[in-house]
Design a protein around this motif. Structure first.
Motif, PDB file in Angstrom:
ATOM      1  N   VAL A   1       0.880  -1.170   0.000  1.00 45.52           N
ATOM      2  CA  VAL A   1       0.000   0.000   0.000  1.00 45.52           C
ATOM      3  C   VAL A   1       0.917   1.220   0.000  1.00 45.52           C
ATOM      4  O   VAL A   1       1.119   1.886   1.013  1.00 45.52           O
ATOM      5  N   ASP A   2       1.495   1.496  -1.168  1.00 47.57           N
ATOM      6  CA  ASP A   2       2.561   2.491  -1.264  1.00 47.57           C
ATOM      7  C   ASP A   2       2.035   3.859  -1.701  1.00 47.57           C
ATOM      8  O   ASP A   2       2.569   4.485  -2.623  1.00 47.57           O
ATOM      9  N   ASP A   3       1.008   4.349  -1.000  1.00 49.96           N
ATOM     10  CA  ASP A   3       0.608   5.747  -1.211  1.00 49.96           C
ATOM     11  C   ASP A   3       1.782   6.655  -0.866  1.00 49.96           C
ATOM     12  O   ASP A   3       2.038   7.647  -1.540  1.00 49.96           O
ATOM     13  N   GLY A   4       2.499   6.333   0.204  1.00 52.79           N
ATOM     14  CA  GLY A   4       3.768   6.951   0.535  1.00 52.79           C
ATOM     15  C   GLY A   4       4.899   6.021   0.159  1.00 52.79           C
ATOM     16  O   GLY A   4       4.682   4.884  -0.268  1.00 52.79           O
ATOM     17  N   PRO A   5       6.156   6.467   0.332  1.00 48.23           N
ATOM     18  CA  PRO A   5       7.289   5.654  -0.092  1.00 48.23           C
ATOM     19  C   PRO A   5       7.470   4.389   0.745  1.00 48.23           C
ATOM     20  O   PRO A   5       7.324   4.411   1.972  1.00 48.23           O
ATOM     21  N   ILE A   6       7.792   3.293   0.077  1.00 53.74           N
ATOM     22  CA  ILE A   6       8.243   2.055   0.723  1.00 53.74           C
ATOM     23  C   ILE A   6       9.647   1.787   0.199  1.00 53.74           C
ATOM     24  O   ILE A   6       9.854   1.717  -1.019  1.00 53.74           O
ATOM     25  N   ARG A   7      10.602   1.643   1.121  1.00 49.70           N
ATOM     26  CA  ARG A   7      11.974   1.318   0.710  1.00 49.70           C
ATOM     27  C   ARG A   7      12.326  -0.055   1.258  1.00 49.70           C
ATOM     28  O   ARG A   7      12.327  -0.264   2.481  1.00 49.70           O
ATOM     29  N   ILE A   8      12.616  -0.986   0.381  1.00 48.09           N
ATOM     30  CA  ILE A   8      12.960  -2.361   0.735  1.00 48.09           C
ATOM     31  C   ILE A   8      14.437  -2.563   0.431  1.00 48.09           C
ATOM     32  O   ILE A   8      14.875  -2.396  -0.707  1.00 48.09           O
ATOM     33  N   GLY A   9      15.231  -2.922   1.445  1.00 46.03           N
ATOM     34  CA  GLY A   9      16.667  -3.036   1.295  1.00 46.03           C
ATOM     35  C   GLY A   9      17.097  -4.313   0.610  1.00 46.03           C
ATOM     36  O   GLY A   9      16.280  -5.103   0.119  1.00 46.03           O
ATOM     37  N   ASN A  10      18.396  -4.546   0.604  1.00 41.23           N
ATOM     38  CA  ASN A  10      18.966  -5.736  -0.017  1.00 41.23           C
ATOM     39  C   ASN A  10      18.718  -6.973   0.836  1.00 41.23           C
ATOM     40  O   ASN A  10      18.735  -6.905   2.074  1.00 41.23           O
ATOM     41  N   GLY A  11      18.506  -8.104   0.172  1.00 41.20           N
ATOM     42  CA  GLY A  11      18.410  -9.372   0.876  1.00 41.20           C
ATOM     43  C   GLY A  11      17.187  -9.546   1.742  1.00 41.20           C
ATOM     44  O   GLY A  11      17.160 -10.422   2.611  1.00 41.20           O
ATOM     45  N   VAL A  12      16.160  -8.751   1.537  1.00 34.59           N
ATOM     46  CA  VAL A  12      14.922  -8.867   2.323  1.00 34.59           C
ATOM     47  C   VAL A  12      14.116 -10.061   1.809  1.00 34.59           C
ATOM     48  O   VAL A  12      14.050 -10.311   0.608  1.00 34.59           O
TER      49      VAL A  12
ATOM     50  N   VAL B   1       2.089 -10.969   3.118  1.00 33.37           N
ATOM     51  CA  VAL B   1       2.549  -9.837   3.917  1.00 33.37           C
ATOM     52  C   VAL B   1       1.914  -8.558   3.374  1.00 33.37           C
ATOM     53  O   VAL B   1       1.796  -8.386   2.156  1.00 33.37           O
ATOM     54  N   THR B   2       1.519  -7.662   4.277  1.00 38.49           N
ATOM     55  CA  THR B   2       1.002  -6.349   3.892  1.00 38.49           C
ATOM     56  C   THR B   2       1.918  -5.270   4.457  1.00 38.49           C
ATOM     57  O   THR B   2       2.207  -5.259   5.656  1.00 38.49           O
ATOM     58  N   VAL B   3       2.379  -4.383   3.581  1.00 36.44           N
ATOM     59  CA  VAL B   3       3.155  -3.214   3.993  1.00 36.44           C
ATOM     60  C   VAL B   3       2.316  -1.993   3.645  1.00 36.44           C
ATOM     61  O   VAL B   3       2.037  -1.730   2.467  1.00 36.44           O
ATOM     62  N   ALA B   4       1.886  -1.248   4.665  1.00 45.19           N
ATOM     63  CA  ALA B   4       0.945  -0.146   4.460  1.00 45.19           C
ATOM     64  C   ALA B   4       1.573   1.178   4.883  1.00 45.19           C
ATOM     65  O   ALA B   4       2.035   1.307   6.012  1.00 45.19           O
ATOM     66  N   THR B   5       1.573   2.141   3.973  1.00 45.72           N
ATOM     67  CA  THR B   5       2.023   3.490   4.323  1.00 45.72           C
ATOM     68  C   THR B   5       0.854   4.415   4.622  1.00 45.72           C
ATOM     69  O   THR B   5       1.067   5.541   5.069  1.00 45.72           O
ATOM     70  N   ALA B   6      -0.361   3.989   4.345  1.00 43.61           N
ATOM     71  CA  ALA B   6      -1.526   4.864   4.454  1.00 43.61           C
ATOM     72  C   ALA B   6      -2.421   4.446   5.613  1.00 43.61           C
ATOM     73  O   ALA B   6      -2.538   3.267   5.938  1.00 43.61           O
TER      74      ALA B   6
ATOM     75  N   PRO C   1       6.185   7.099   5.359  1.00 46.76           N
ATOM     76  CA  PRO C   1       7.039   6.116   4.684  1.00 46.76           C
ATOM     77  C   PRO C   1       7.386   4.931   5.563  1.00 46.76           C
ATOM     78  O   PRO C   1       7.490   5.043   6.791  1.00 46.76           O
ATOM     79  N   VAL C   2       7.593   3.785   4.922  1.00 49.12           N
ATOM     80  CA  VAL C   2       8.035   2.560   5.590  1.00 49.12           C
ATOM     81  C   VAL C   2       9.405   2.182   5.021  1.00 49.12           C
ATOM     82  O   VAL C   2       9.605   2.205   3.804  1.00 49.12           O
ATOM     83  N   VAL C   3      10.321   1.840   5.927  1.00 50.12           N
ATOM     84  CA  VAL C   3      11.662   1.417   5.532  1.00 50.12           C
ATOM     85  C   VAL C   3      11.922   0.027   6.103  1.00 50.12           C
ATOM     86  O   VAL C   3      11.770  -0.195   7.313  1.00 50.12           O
ATOM     87  N   ILE C   4      12.296  -0.909   5.249  1.00 48.97           N
ATOM     88  CA  ILE C   4      12.689  -2.257   5.654  1.00 48.97           C
ATOM     89  C   ILE C   4      14.155  -2.395   5.275  1.00 48.97           C
ATOM     90  O   ILE C   4      14.498  -2.449   4.092  1.00 48.97           O
ATOM     91  N   GLU C   5      15.022  -2.412   6.272  1.00 51.23           N
ATOM     92  CA  GLU C   5      16.454  -2.384   6.020  1.00 51.23           C
ATOM     93  C   GLU C   5      16.959  -3.744   5.525  1.00 51.23           C
ATOM     94  O   GLU C   5      16.214  -4.722   5.464  1.00 51.23           O
ATOM     95  N   ASP C   6      18.251  -3.797   5.192  1.00 48.58           N
ATOM     96  CA  ASP C   6      18.848  -4.986   4.592  1.00 48.58           C
ATOM     97  C   ASP C   6      18.662  -6.235   5.455  1.00 48.58           C
ATOM     98  O   ASP C   6      18.701  -6.170   6.688  1.00 48.58           O
ATOM     99  N   ASP C   7      18.482  -7.372   4.780  1.00 51.59           N
ATOM    100  CA  ASP C   7      18.523  -8.706   5.393  1.00 51.59           C
ATOM    101  C   ASP C   7      17.423  -8.958   6.413  1.00 51.59           C
ATOM    102  O   ASP C   7      17.566  -9.802   7.302  1.00 51.59           O
TER     103      ASP C   7
ATOM    104  N   ILE D   1       2.681  -4.504   8.369  1.00 47.03           N
ATOM    105  CA  ILE D   1       3.606  -3.445   8.755  1.00 47.03           C
ATOM    106  C   ILE D   1       2.906  -2.118   8.530  1.00 47.03           C
ATOM    107  O   ILE D   1       2.473  -1.806   7.422  1.00 47.03           O
ATOM    108  N   MET D   2       2.792  -1.317   9.595  1.00 47.46           N
ATOM    109  CA  MET D   2       1.960  -0.129   9.593  1.00 47.46           C
ATOM    110  C   MET D   2       2.734   1.122   9.163  1.00 47.46           C
ATOM    111  O   MET D   2       3.970   1.122   9.108  1.00 47.46           O
ATOM    112  N   PRO D   3       2.014   2.225   8.849  1.00 50.96           N
ATOM    113  CA  PRO D   3       2.663   3.435   8.340  1.00 50.96           C
ATOM    114  C   PRO D   3       3.739   3.979   9.279  1.00 50.96           C
ATOM    115  O   PRO D   3       3.582   3.988  10.499  1.00 50.96           O
ATOM    116  N   GLY D   4       4.833   4.454   8.656  1.00 48.80           N
ATOM    117  CA  GLY D   4       5.890   5.119   9.390  1.00 48.80           C
ATOM    118  C   GLY D   4       6.911   4.225  10.041  1.00 48.80           C
ATOM    119  O   GLY D   4       7.872   4.714  10.652  1.00 48.80           O
TER     120      GLY D   4
END
Length: 206
Positions: free
Chosen positions: A86-97, A103-108, A126-132, A141-144
């Motif tokens: 749900v990428d109304d806002g930015p979703i950043r998915i890192g390496n090796g995730v 799974v639901t990733v929601a920015t809104a 925005p949602v950030v999922i870092e490497d690995d 995963i909820m907004p922010g």
């Protein structure tokens, strides 16, 4: 959207935004209809769908997006079936995730009080999922939220707060269950334990 203020995403002057949203859904539909052996076709559509996508990315259909273009994906990412972005806002998915199924990733989100959302007003963060990071099945995963490098989110968790690096988090709402240490480098399968009966109860048939 970028300032985390309430907004509406349809109406006069928002035609470009609406077009971007519709185009993302068209590309997701195209991706989901591709033949399982059509790896080049999958890679082509993902590169058109996402804002950026790294090398060695594999996504199992079906994939669902709000826009797609607001999501960036690093190298070596694996997503199992039913990922919803749900990428109304930015979703950043890192390496090796790694994402397990559904799974639901929601920015809104929306204000709690109905008086604050009479026309569907929403906010985005925005949602950030870092490497690995490894995200278990049926996680939301909820907004922010930011999930720190190397952490594991247990199946069924609802992540409403930032997760530190190198921990296991789970539950509703999610909380840190333990750290991930060097001892976890030496993996062996451990069979599930048996749930304990509540104090004072008897086993069925006792």
């Amino acid at each position: 959207m970028d300032a985390q203020e309430l907004y509406k995403d349809v109406g006069p002057g928002l035609e470009a935004l609406e077009e971007s949203r519709v185009r993302g859904k068209e590309l997701a539909r195209e991706f989901n209809a591709l033949q399982p052996r059509d790896t080049p076709g999958r890679n082509r559509v993902l590169r058109e769908l996402f804002g950026a996508v790294g090398n060695g990315v594999w996504v199992e259909p079906p994939l669902y997006v709000a826009y797609g273009a607001h999501t960036t994906v690093g190298d070596g990412v694996y997503a199992n079936t039913g990922l919803t972005l749900v990428d109304d806002g930015p979703i950043r998915i890192g390496n090796g995730v790694m994402f397990a199924p559904h799974v639901t990733v929601a920015t809104a989100g929306h204000p709690l009080h109905p008086a604050a959302r009479p026309h569907g007003e929403q906010f985005s963060a925005p949602v950030v999922i870092e490497d690995d990071v490894w995200v278990g099945s049926h996680v939301s995963i909820m907004p922010g939220v930011r999930i720190g490098r190397g952490s594991v989110i247990a199946a069924g968790a609802v992540v409403t707060a930032n997760v530190p690096p190198m921990v296991v988090a789970g539950g509703v709402p999610a909380r840190v269950l333990r750290e991930i240490t060097d001892a976890d480098r030496h993996w062996t399968y451990q069979a599930p334990s048996t749930l304990a009966l509540p104090v004072g109860s008897e086993a069925p048939g006792a």
